[in-house]
Design a protein around this motif. Structure first.
Motif, short mmCIF file in Angstrom:
data_model
loop_
_atom_site.label_atom_id
_atom_site.label_comp_id
_atom_site.label_asym_id
_atom_site.label_seq_id
_atom_site.Cartn_x
_atom_site.Cartn_y
_atom_site.Cartn_z
N ASP A 327 11.03 9.29 -5.22
CA ASP A 327 11.29 8.48 -6.41
C ASP A 327 10.07 7.64 -6.76
O ASP A 327 9.70 7.50 -7.92
N ALA A 328 9.46 7.05 -5.73
CA ALA A 328 8.29 6.21 -5.95
C ALA A 328 7.15 7.00 -6.56
O ALA A 328 6.49 6.55 -7.50
N ARG A 329 6.91 8.22 -6.05
CA ARG A 329 5.83 9.05 -6.57
C ARG A 329 6.09 9.41 -8.03
O ARG A 329 5.19 9.34 -8.87
N ARG A 370 5.01 -1.46 -10.75
CA ARG A 370 5.31 -0.42 -9.77
C ARG A 370 4.96 -0.89 -8.36
O ARG A 370 4.52 -0.12 -7.52
N ILE A 371 5.16 -2.16 -8.08
CA ILE A 371 4.70 -2.71 -6.80
C ILE A 371 5.46 -2.08 -5.64
O ILE A 371 4.84 -1.62 -4.66
N VAL A 375 3.82 0.24 -2.60
CA VAL A 375 3.89 -0.10 -1.17
C VAL A 375 4.62 0.98 -0.41
O VAL A 375 4.19 1.41 0.68
N LEU A 376 5.71 1.46 -0.96
CA LEU A 376 6.49 2.50 -0.27
C LEU A 376 5.68 3.77 -0.08
O LEU A 376 5.68 4.37 1.00
N LEU A 377 4.96 4.15 -1.12
CA LEU A 377 4.18 5.38 -1.04
C LEU A 377 2.98 5.22 -0.11
O LEU A 377 2.65 6.12 0.66
N ARG A 393 -2.50 -1.32 5.07
CA ARG A 393 -1.25 -0.91 4.42
C ARG A 393 -0.04 -1.54 5.10
O ARG A 393 0.93 -1.92 4.45
N VAL A 394 -0.11 -1.68 6.41
CA VAL A 394 0.96 -2.34 7.14
C VAL A 394 1.01 -3.82 6.76
O VAL A 394 2.09 -4.39 6.57
N VAL A 395 -0.14 -4.44 6.64
CA VAL A 395 -0.20 -5.84 6.23
C VAL A 395 0.41 -6.01 4.83
O VAL A 395 1.14 -6.98 4.57
N MET A 396 0.12 -5.07 3.95
CA MET A 396 0.68 -5.12 2.60
C MET A 396 2.20 -4.99 2.64
O MET A 396 2.91 -5.71 1.93
N ARG A 397 2.68 -4.08 3.47
CA ARG A 397 4.13 -3.92 3.59
C ARG A 397 4.78 -5.18 4.14
O ARG A 397 5.85 -5.60 3.69
N GLN A 398 4.15 -5.81 5.12
CA GLN A 398 4.70 -7.05 5.68
C GLN A 398 4.76 -8.16 4.62
O GLN A 398 5.73 -8.91 4.54
N ALA A 399 3.71 -8.23 3.79
CA ALA A 399 3.71 -9.22 2.72
C ALA A 399 4.82 -8.94 1.72
O ALA A 399 5.49 -9.87 1.24
#
Length: 538
Positions: A327-329, A370-371, A375-377, A393-399
């Motif tokens: 869905d995200a893509r 589309r934030i 992040v999901l993708l 990318r992990v840091v972004m997901r945590q944020a």
């Protein structure tokens, strides 16, 4: 970096036009509040009849003079209003006058809530609402966005809640002022987060993980401020005072049969017409407007954060799913294509109670942001699921997840406030004998037709879109309140009703639904919104 992002980044960025807050009447400094404090008086002496009522508004309301004064007030033209700030002030003071007229009664034991709003208020109120592009009823904008003043302009933080005051309240109480100011301060503090949302969108377009992460951290900062301010509600707003003395004035006229407005309110001089006869009561019923009252759902701030974080809300009682990697893509590939609004029809409908610019911002934000998908993708690789804390990318997901967690915490606090300020109070006995409220006068709608009309009106909506019915001339003979020549008319007889429960502030049975001022089942709605927020974490 996922191949899709590498391939599309340059082409997407070349087509991207960043949103500008100023294009939507949003202040980079104060968010959804005006950049400058709201006007404290309309400069044109033509509007003195309004201003003179507001000069002693609380005294007039306490002494039960509001209805008399409104009936005597001339119908003023809004063409002399010359700026956005003047229209905002006019809308605000007319909102206070209108709700005081409808709900304020005159203190008599038999005085009903008024199902008719005189032309002296309804005509200019609808006109200002059309200019500002929102519904003519008390809303968050009227009592929180355009109803504040700065106490000390030289303060270190002029928009700190302890440096703000309200311009008007219905009750004249500190409790009501504080109730509004918590939201006002929250809006001002969250300007930082609104700017960060736009920065995060640019980061997505640039395929820049670090920029998106920094923006998410800024959003988190605003959400922490909002949580802290919401917790301060208890400091100076007493639940007893709010429920029994304040809340009724904030109610609208939708789903309010139990409070004495089974059909809504007729805006005289706007929706009535001299073609009606006493036998044509069904046509008359369709002219009554039904609007929700003031609600936290009407602040664009929370909906903006929901949209930014990809938090989806569904119709109450229904379950939905958050987007998958596929869905995200697909959604990232459709950047710029308008998205359908959030599925929860109540939240979408609440946008009609926001100024037009703010509503358009939410719509354009939903088409641009589309934030969550990004992040999901970006974190869809299997090894990232375990969590490599050194990967950006992990840091972004945590944020991102911290922002979602703070939104969930805010929803939890809101539920606790509603439980303490509304649900718990509704289960207790009233502080004193309550005034009665009667339905529509029997000389307007035949008594034999009352029950049938009530049943029909519960599922119908007034024609004419956002502002309700058609604009038709008033008949001062049929509706004496629209006669600006101040001819004296006898008061019409009213139908007899049960005097015990016919108002919004009342004790309810343990199994009864307690509705918010927006007309919803408050707790069921808020719990589902909270749960949907929690389910958005990646």
């Amino acid at each position: 970096m996922p191949n899709y992002l590498q391939q599309k980044s340059k082409r997407r960025m070349s087509n991207y036009v960043p949103l500008r807050l100023e294009d939507y009447d949003i202040s980079p400094k104060n968010g959804f509040l005006p950049s400058e404090p709201p006007l404290q008086r309309l400069s044109d002496l033509y509007y003195e009849p309004w201003e003179q009522i507001m000069d002693r508004f609380n005294q007039y309301l306490l002494a039960h003079h509001i209805r008399r004064l409104v009936r005597e007030m001339p119908v003023l033209d809004t063409s002399k209003l010359t700026s956005q700030a003047e229209f905002q002030r006019a809308f605000t003071i007319l909102s206070f006058i209108a709700h005081a007229f409808v709900w304020g009664r005159n203190g008599a034991a038999s005085e009903p809530a008024s199902e008719f709003l005189p032309a002296s208020v309804s005509i200019p109120w609808v006109s200002t609402a059309e200019y500002l592009q929102l519904n003519p009823v008390v809303c968050c904008a009227a009592v929180c966005h355009w109803n504040w003043q700065i106490l000390d302009p030289n303060a270190k933080d002029p928009m700190d809640i302890d440096n703000l005051g309200t311009l008007y309240t219905f009750s004249g109480s500190m409790d009501e002022s504080w109730f509004y100011l918590v939201t006002t301060a929250m809006e001002a503090k969250s300007a930082r987060g609104i700017n960060a949302i736009l920065d995060a969108i640019i980061g997505v377009e640039e395929d820049n993980h670090s920029r998106v992460t920094r923006a998410l951290n800024e959003i988190a900062h605003s959400l922490r401020d909002a949580n802290n301010l919401l917790e301060r509600m208890y400091e100076r707003c007493d639940p007893y005072v709010f429920y029994w003395k304040i809340r009724e004035f904030l109610a609208g006229w939708e789903n309010m049969a139990e409070a004495g407005l089974p059909y809504g309110v007729l805006y005289e001089g706007v929706d009535d017409t001299d073609t009606f006869s006493l036998d044509n009561w069904q046509s008359l019923i369709r002219r009554f407007r039904k609007y929700a009252g003031g609600s936290a759902a009407q602040t664009p701030l929370l909906q903006a954060f929901d949209i930014a974080l990809g938090i989806k809300h569904y119709p109450t009682g229904e379950k939905g799913l958050q987007s998958s990697v596929d869905d995200a893509r697909n959604r990232l590939q459709r950047r710029g294509v308008p998205e359908p609004p959030t599925a929860n029809s109540y939240l979408v409908r609440m946008r009609d109670y926001m100024p037009g610019g703010h509503r358009r911002f939410l719509e354009d934000l939903a088409s641009t942001c589309r934030i969550r998908e990004y992040v999901l993708l970006a974190c869809s690789d299997a090894y990232l699921q375990a969590g490599d804390e050194n990967d950006e990318r992990v840091v972004m997901r945590q944020a991102y997840n911290e922002c979602v967690g703070l939104m969930k915490s805010f929803r939890d606090k809101h539920i606790m406030i509603v439980t303490r300020y509304i649900i718990a109070q509704a289960k207790n006995s009233p502080p004193s004998p309550m005034s009665s409220v009667a339905p529509v006068s029997s000389h307007i709608i035949p008594r034999s037709a009352h029950n049938q009309a009530l049943a029909q009106s519960s599922s119908s909506h007034p024609p004419g879109g956002r502002l309700g019915g058609d604009s038709l001339p008033a008949d001062p003979t049929m509706y004496p309140q629209t006669n600006t020549t101040h001819v004296s008319h006898p008061s019409p007889p009213t139908a007899h009703v049960n005097r015990k429960n016919a108002r919004l502030a009342r004790k309810v049975d343990d199994n009864s639904v307690v509705r918010g001022t927006g007309g919803t089942d408050a707790i069921q709605f808020l719990k589902q919104v909270r749960n949907e927020t929690a389910n958005t974490k990646i």
